[in-house]
Motif scaffolding. Structure first.
Motif, PDB file in Angstrom:
ATOM      1  N   ASP A  57      85.540  40.824  35.808  1.00  0.00           N
ATOM      2  CA  ASP A  57      86.215  39.935  34.863  1.00  0.00           C
ATOM      3  C   ASP A  57      85.858  38.487  35.204  1.00  0.00           C
ATOM      4  OD1 ASP A  57      87.893  39.021  32.833  1.00  0.00           O
ATOM      5  OD2 ASP A  57      89.561  40.311  33.416  1.00  0.00           O
ATOM      6  N   PHE A  58      86.380  37.581  34.380  1.00  0.00           N
ATOM      7  CA  PHE A  58      86.210  36.152  34.629  1.00  0.00           C
ATOM      8  C   PHE A  58      87.189  35.659  35.699  1.00  0.00           C
ATOM      9  CE2 PHE A  58      85.098  36.881  30.138  1.00  0.00           C
ATOM     10  CZ  PHE A  58      83.768  36.452  30.165  1.00  0.00           C
ATOM     11  N   ALA A  59      88.313  36.316  35.840  1.00  0.00           N
ATOM     12  CA  ALA A  59      89.317  35.946  36.836  1.00  0.00           C
ATOM     13  C   ALA A  59      90.191  37.156  37.107  1.00  0.00           C
ATOM     14  CB  ALA A  59      90.173  34.779  36.342  1.00  0.00           C
ATOM     15  N   ALA A  60      90.777  37.202  38.303  1.00  0.00           N
ATOM     16  CA  ALA A  60      91.700  38.286  38.652  1.00  0.00           C
ATOM     17  C   ALA A  60      92.591  37.817  39.789  1.00  0.00           C
ATOM     18  CB  ALA A  60      90.943  39.550  39.049  1.00  0.00           C
ATOM     19  N   PHE A  61      93.827  38.273  39.784  1.00  0.00           N
ATOM     20  CA  PHE A  61      94.792  37.895  40.810  1.00  0.00           C
ATOM     21  C   PHE A  61      95.640  39.116  41.133  1.00  0.00           C
ATOM     22  CE2 PHE A  61      98.816  36.062  42.332  1.00  0.00           C
ATOM     23  CZ  PHE A  61      98.343  35.164  43.291  1.00  0.00           C
ATOM     24  N   GLU A  75      76.095  39.127  37.152  1.00  0.00           N
ATOM     25  CA  GLU A  75      75.715  38.815  35.779  1.00  0.00           C
ATOM     26  C   GLU A  75      76.752  39.418  34.828  1.00  0.00           C
ATOM     27  OE1 GLU A  75      73.221  37.042  34.307  1.00  0.00           O
ATOM     28  OE2 GLU A  75      72.753  36.309  36.332  1.00  0.00           O
ATOM     29  N   PRO A  76      77.192  38.662  33.844  1.00  0.00           N
ATOM     30  CA  PRO A  76      78.127  39.250  32.887  1.00  0.00           C
ATOM     31  C   PRO A  76      77.416  40.299  32.039  1.00  0.00           C
ATOM     32  CG  PRO A  76      77.425  37.097  32.120  1.00  0.00           C
ATOM     33  CD  PRO A  76      76.864  37.264  33.506  1.00  0.00           C
ATOM     34  N   PRO A  77      78.152  41.248  31.501  1.00  0.00           N
ATOM     35  CA  PRO A  77      77.532  42.179  30.555  1.00  0.00           C
ATOM     36  C   PRO A  77      76.916  41.399  29.395  1.00  0.00           C
ATOM     37  CG  PRO A  77      79.763  42.879  31.128  1.00  0.00           C
ATOM     38  CD  PRO A  77      79.589  41.502  31.675  1.00  0.00           C
ATOM     39  N   ARG A 137      81.476  32.093  34.556  1.00  0.00           N
ATOM     40  CA  ARG A 137      81.197  32.925  35.726  1.00  0.00           C
ATOM     41  C   ARG A 137      81.952  34.244  35.618  1.00  0.00           C
ATOM     42  NH1 ARG A 137      81.432  28.666  40.863  1.00  0.00           N
ATOM     43  NH2 ARG A 137      79.580  27.444  40.250  1.00  0.00           N
ATOM     44  N   TYR A 138      81.260  35.283  35.969  1.00  0.00           N
ATOM     45  CA  TYR A 138      81.786  36.649  35.871  1.00  0.00           C
ATOM     46  C   TYR A 138      81.631  37.285  37.245  1.00  0.00           C
ATOM     47  CZ  TYR A 138      82.585  41.154  33.422  1.00  0.00           C
ATOM     48  OH  TYR A 138      83.094  42.348  32.965  1.00  0.00           O
ATOM     49  N   SER A 139      82.646  38.012  37.710  1.00  0.00           N
ATOM     50  CA  SER A 139      82.617  38.492  39.093  1.00  0.00           C
ATOM     51  C   SER A 139      83.106  39.934  39.190  1.00  0.00           C
ATOM     52  CB  SER A 139      83.491  37.602  39.991  1.00  0.00           C
ATOM     53  OG  SER A 139      83.012  36.275  40.034  1.00  0.00           O
ATOM     54  N   ARG A 140      82.707  40.552  40.288  1.00  0.00           N
ATOM     55  CA  ARG A 140      83.268  41.838  40.696  1.00  0.00           C
ATOM     56  C   ARG A 140      84.279  41.541  41.802  1.00  0.00           C
ATOM     57  NH1 ARG A 140      78.848  44.557  41.758  1.00  0.00           N
ATOM     58  NH2 ARG A 140      78.714  43.814  43.901  1.00  0.00           N
ATOM     59  N   TYR A 141      85.519  41.921  41.585  1.00  0.00           N
ATOM     60  CA  TYR A 141      86.609  41.617  42.515  1.00  0.00           C
ATOM     61  C   TYR A 141      86.939  42.850  43.345  1.00  0.00           C
ATOM     62  CZ  TYR A 141      87.285  37.399  39.744  1.00  0.00           C
ATOM     63  OH  TYR A 141      87.086  36.205  39.102  1.00  0.00           O
ATOM     64  N   GLY A 142      87.100  42.633  44.650  1.00  0.00           N
ATOM     65  CA  GLY A 142      87.485  43.720  45.532  1.00  0.00           C
ATOM     66  C   GLY A 142      86.556  43.826  46.722  1.00  0.00           C
ATOM     67  N   VAL A 161      88.499  59.053  39.106  1.00  0.00           N
ATOM     68  CA  VAL A 161      88.382  57.602  38.987  1.00  0.00           C
ATOM     69  C   VAL A 161      89.406  57.108  37.978  1.00  0.00           C
ATOM     70  CG1 VAL A 161      86.872  55.674  38.353  1.00  0.00           C
ATOM     71  CG2 VAL A 161      85.942  57.653  39.585  1.00  0.00           C
ATOM     72  N   SER A 162      90.113  56.053  38.341  1.00  0.00           N
ATOM     73  CA  SER A 162      91.135  55.490  37.460  1.00  0.00           C
ATOM     74  C   SER A 162      90.542  54.340  36.649  1.00  0.00           C
ATOM     75  CB  SER A 162      92.336  54.989  38.267  1.00  0.00           C
ATOM     76  OG  SER A 162      91.966  53.873  39.058  1.00  0.00           O
ATOM     77  N   SER A 163      91.267  53.946  35.627  1.00  0.00           N
ATOM     78  CA  SER A 163      90.956  52.729  34.893  1.00  0.00           C
ATOM     79  C   SER A 163      92.285  52.086  34.529  1.00  0.00           C
ATOM     80  CB  SER A 163      90.163  53.031  33.622  1.00  0.00           C
ATOM     81  OG  SER A 163      90.960  53.744  32.686  1.00  0.00           O
ATOM     82  N   VAL A 164      92.320  50.772  34.468  1.00  0.00           N
ATOM     83  CA  VAL A 164      93.564  50.075  34.133  1.00  0.00           C
ATOM     84  C   VAL A 164      93.387  49.372  32.797  1.00  0.00           C
ATOM     85  CG1 VAL A 164      95.280  48.402  34.896  1.00  0.00           C
ATOM     86  CG2 VAL A 164      94.153  49.870  36.566  1.00  0.00           C
ATOM     87  N   MET A 165      92.710  48.230  32.781  1.00  0.00           N
ATOM     88  CA  MET A 165      92.440  47.547  31.527  1.00  0.00           C
ATOM     89  C   MET A 165      91.197  48.160  30.874  1.00  0.00           C
ATOM     90  SD  MET A 165      94.983  45.568  31.687  1.00  0.00           S
ATOM     91  CE  MET A 165      94.763  44.617  30.197  1.00  0.00           C
ATOM     92  N   THR A 166      91.223  48.300  29.562  1.00  0.00           N
ATOM     93  CA  THR A 166      90.079  48.907  28.878  1.00  0.00           C
ATOM     94  C   THR A 166      88.792  48.136  29.128  1.00  0.00           C
ATOM     95  OG1 THR A 166      90.629  47.653  26.870  1.00  0.00           O
ATOM     96  CG2 THR A 166      91.533  49.878  27.057  1.00  0.00           C
ATOM     97  N   TYR A 167      88.894  46.798  29.209  1.00  0.00           N
ATOM     98  CA  TYR A 167      87.692  45.973  29.344  1.00  0.00           C
ATOM     99  C   TYR A 167      87.216  45.854  30.793  1.00  0.00           C
ATOM    100  CZ  TYR A 167      91.521  42.587  29.932  1.00  0.00           C
ATOM    101  OH  TYR A 167      92.686  41.950  30.322  1.00  0.00           O
ATOM    102  N   TRP A 168      87.885  46.530  31.715  1.00  0.00           N
ATOM    103  CA  TRP A 168      87.394  46.626  33.089  1.00  0.00           C
ATOM    104  C   TRP A 168      86.561  47.884  33.300  1.00  0.00           C
ATOM    105  CZ3 TRP A 168      92.616  45.360  35.992  1.00  0.00           C
ATOM    106  CH2 TRP A 168      92.879  43.982  35.869  1.00  0.00           C
TER     107      TRP A 168
END
Length: 454
Positions: free
Chosen positions: A31-35, A90-92, A101-106, A128-135
């Motif tokens: 995503d662009f940001a995550a907290f 790189e963003p999709p 800026r687009y990042s992989r968090y974790g 494998v789980s998913s939370v937000m559809t766009y993740w």
């Protein structure tokens, strides 16, 4: 407890000579940001709890948790919240137009792969789980990694992404089984075990409400889940598509889970319920009473907004005595005559707010979510709501609208958005303001940030 030396992931449970081994993966955020606001994959943890109770051995790789000792991680914030480490990527192609800026968090991706490669014995299945559809890129990456490490393991994808974007997931996910909706649905439970070539065991007691929290070796916080689903039907929410019913736990299992986590050093607990204050006598009052009388060091938090209309004077006193520390309310708008949720009158809002203050909550601890970016929304009403919240002395927060497939408002969002949000989940990302005319702009974002500061 301390975190194990990296990279090591242990198995837990398992019955019989050759039990089924299921690895759960909570993938990275892209995503662009995550907290980290007390983030835990409660759906995945519920699945692993069910599978272990049914005799399987389970393990967890949470890419959003420190997991191993010695891994560099940003300094924690208040009460266990904080930032994730990130790697700029790189963003999709669909999002390249943003120029942001687009990042992989974790956790570091290579370290995750190294830890998974050392899993011994290897898994029979990877969930494998998913939370937000766009993740979904992180979930697809985890599936690809699993396929490379264990070609013979059954790959399963669950959560909101395959549930709400089933056709997209069927085209793009390298999975043997897509779980649509909660695993505790009898048809999903049966399909999973038959896909694995195993006899279908009975659903365990409390299926969907028990969480395998012990799979975290050294937690900073823990979720509390006393219910699944929501009895309300807000236009912007897909809760009913994910969990059509509404069930509540008895207090005993909730209290037992909290007690175990406290023995492991946890002091901060976050409610994950969508309708925390519905029928509170069922389980919430016993939890608050236990904190008030037995666990004074515990702090409770409500990252999901509480319904203001339920904040009676007695409820607010109980919440305060029971250790509630972080208060979040759902005002959404002060246009009380044209609301998108269960109707809240001005009098109900003002009474609930006054009851919180009278119960002794500090103004700085009360945050109010205001919906931003709805299809056709008058942003002047949002400004009015921000100022209204400031007038009460509370802290306003913009809850950026995410167009969610399966929600009543989604068709209107498709008409309002310039992006093909029904075909490509990446465009459902609320960071691009998908239903705001003109979309995201830095100057507009700075103006809203200044308004929020007051």
């Amino acid at each position: 407890m301390t975190r194990p030396p990296h990279p090591h992931i242990p198995w837990s449970g398992g019955q019989g000579v050759r039990p089924l081994r299921v690895l759960g993966i909570n993938p990275w955020i892209t995503d662009f940001a995550a907290f980290n606001l007390w983030s835990r994959p409660v759906g995945l943890l519920a699945c692993l709890s069910m599978l272990r109770s049914a005799g399987a051995a389970v393990a967890l790789m949470d890419c959003l948790d420190p997991t191993w000792d010695g891994v560099a991680w940003p300094r924690p914030g208040r009460y266990g919240t904080g930032h994730y480490p990130k790697t700029e990527i790189e963003p999709p192609p669909a999002l390249a137009f943003t120029g942001r800026r687009y990042s992989r968090y974790g956790l570091d991706r290579d370290m995750v792969r190294q830890g998974l490669a050392r899993l011994d014995p290897p898994p029979d299945a990877v969930l494998v789980s998913s939370v937000m559809t766009y993740w979904y890129p992180g979930a697809l990456d985890a599936l690809e990694m699993a396929a490379g490490l264990w070609p013979d393991a059954t790959r399963i994808l669950g959560g909101p992404y395959p549930t709400l974007c089933a056709q997209h997931a069927a085209r793009h996910a390298r999975a043997d089984l897509l779980v649509h909706g909660a695993l505790e649905r009898p048809e999903n439970w049966t399909r999973l075990w038959r896909t694995l070539g195993r006899e279908v065991p009975p659903l365990p007691d409390g299926a969907g409400l028990r969480l395998a929290l012990d799979l975290y070796p050294a937690p900073e916080f823990a979720p509390v889940l006393g219910s699944r689903g929501c009895p309300f039907a807000c236009d912007y929410c897909a809760s009913r598509a994910l969990h059509p019913g509404f069930i509540q736990s008895d207090p005993g299992p909730v209290l037992a889970s909290m007690e175990v986590e406290q023995m492991r050093g946890v002091r901060d607990f976050a409610f994950y319920d969508d309708a925390l204050l519905v029928a509170p006598q069922r389980w919430l009052w016993p939890v608050l009473d236990a904190v008030a009388t037995r666990w004074p060091e515990v702090r409770l938090h409500t990252p999901n907004a509480m319904h203001v209309r339920s904040l009676t004077a007695d409820t607010c006193r109980r919440l305060k005595a029971g250790g509630l520390t972080t208060v979040r309310l759902g005002l959404e708008t002060t246009d009380f005559d044209h609301r998108h949720d269960i109707k809240l009158t001005r009098r109900e809002w003002e009474t609930g707010a006054a009851n919180l203050v009278s119960a002794g909550f500090e103004l700085a601890d009360i945050g109010v979510y205001i919906l931003f970016g709805l299809p056709g929304q008058d942003l002047a009403q949002v400004e009015q709501a921000v100022r209204h919240v400031h007038d009460f002395g509370f802290r306003p927060h913009l809850a950026h609208y995410t167009p969610i497939p399966g929600s009543p408002m989604f068709n209107a969002a498709c008409l309002a958005s310039p992006y093909p949000i029904a075909e490509e989940p990446l465009f459902q990302n609320n960071s691009i303001w998908p239903c705001v005319p003109g979309g995201f702009a830095w100057d507009k974002a700075a103006r809203w940030k200044a308004l929020l500061r007051g």
